[in-house]
Design a protein around this motif. Sequence first.
Motif, short mmCIF file in Angstrom:
data_model
loop_
_atom_site.label_atom_id
_atom_site.label_comp_id
_atom_site.label_asym_id
_atom_site.label_seq_id
_atom_site.Cartn_x
_atom_site.Cartn_y
_atom_site.Cartn_z
N GLY A 13 0.88 -1.34 0.00
CA GLY A 13 -0.11 0.14 -0.07
C GLY A 13 0.88 1.24 -0.10
N ASN A 56 -0.54 3.43 -4.24
CA ASN A 56 -0.62 4.68 -3.44
C ASN A 56 -2.01 4.79 -3.06
N ASP A 57 -3.02 4.28 -4.18
CA ASP A 57 -4.37 4.54 -4.26
C ASP A 57 -5.13 3.52 -3.75
N GLU A 58 -6.05 3.69 -2.84
CA GLU A 58 -7.13 2.84 -2.13
C GLU A 58 -7.90 2.05 -3.17
N LEU A 61 -6.09 -0.47 -4.94
CA LEU A 61 -5.80 -1.54 -4.23
C LEU A 61 -7.00 -2.37 -4.21
N VAL A 62 -8.15 -1.89 -4.01
CA VAL A 62 -9.41 -2.59 -3.92
C VAL A 62 -9.59 -3.38 -5.30
N ALA A 79 -0.75 -3.40 3.85
CA ALA A 79 -1.82 -2.26 3.19
C ALA A 79 -1.23 -1.02 3.88
N TYR A 82 -3.58 2.04 5.06
CA TYR A 82 -4.89 1.61 4.90
C TYR A 82 -5.18 0.38 5.66
N THR A 83 -4.21 -0.21 6.29
CA THR A 83 -4.50 -1.22 7.29
C THR A 83 -5.46 -0.72 8.40
N THR A 85 -7.33 2.07 8.34
CA THR A 85 -8.52 2.88 8.07
C THR A 85 -9.56 2.24 7.00
N SER A 86 -8.92 1.28 6.39
CA SER A 86 -9.86 0.78 5.17
C SER A 86 -11.02 -0.11 5.13
N ILE A 89 -10.71 -1.97 1.85
CA ILE A 89 -10.05 -3.06 1.33
C ILE A 89 -10.39 -4.37 2.39
#
Length: 151
Positions: A13, A56-58, A61-62, A79, A82-83, A85-86, A89
Motif C-alpha cells: 500500500g 498509493n491509491d485505495e 488496491l481494491v 496495506a 490503509y490497514t 482505516t480502510s 480493503i
Amino acid sequence: MAKQRHNILVLNGPNLNMLGVREPDVYGFKNLSAIALECEELASELGLAIDFRQSNDEGELVTIIQQAREGFSGLIINAAAYTHTSIAIHDALKLLDVPVIEVHLSNIYQREAFRHHSYVSPVAAGVICGFGGHGYLLALQAMRALLDDDA
Ligand code: DQA
C-alpha cells in the motif's frame, strides 16, 4: 512428489514505494525493489510465482484485490496506513477465498495507538510484523505451508 506451483500476489500500500528514504529508523534502509528481489528468489526456491505490486491509491488496491479472485492461490498484503482505516480493503479481502497473510515491517503494536487496530487482520490467516523486509520472506514460507496443508 514435486510441489504444486502457485501464483501469489504480494500487494503493498501507500508510501511503501518510499522505503529506503522514508523514516529509516522505523522501516530500515532497504527499498521496495530490494525486498521484491529477495521475494522473487525465495519464491522460486519454494516453487511459488509472485506478482509483486504497490499502489498509493485505495481504490486501485481494491481493484487489484478484486482481480486477484482469478489466477492467484494466495495474497500477502502490507496495506500500510490503509490497514488502520480502510473498510473498503477489508470488504474486498472478504471476496477472496484464498489465504491472506498480513505483513508489516514495523511492530505496529509497539507504535502509536492508532496503528494497533487493523481492518486486514480479521480476514487474514495470520499476521507477521516487526521483522522489517524479512517479514515478507516469512510470509512466503507461511503461505507455502498453508497451501501444502490444503493440498
Ligand atoms: C506499515 C505500518 C503502518 O502503520 C504504516 O502506516 C505503514 C507501514 C509497516 O509496514 O510497518 O505505512 O504497514
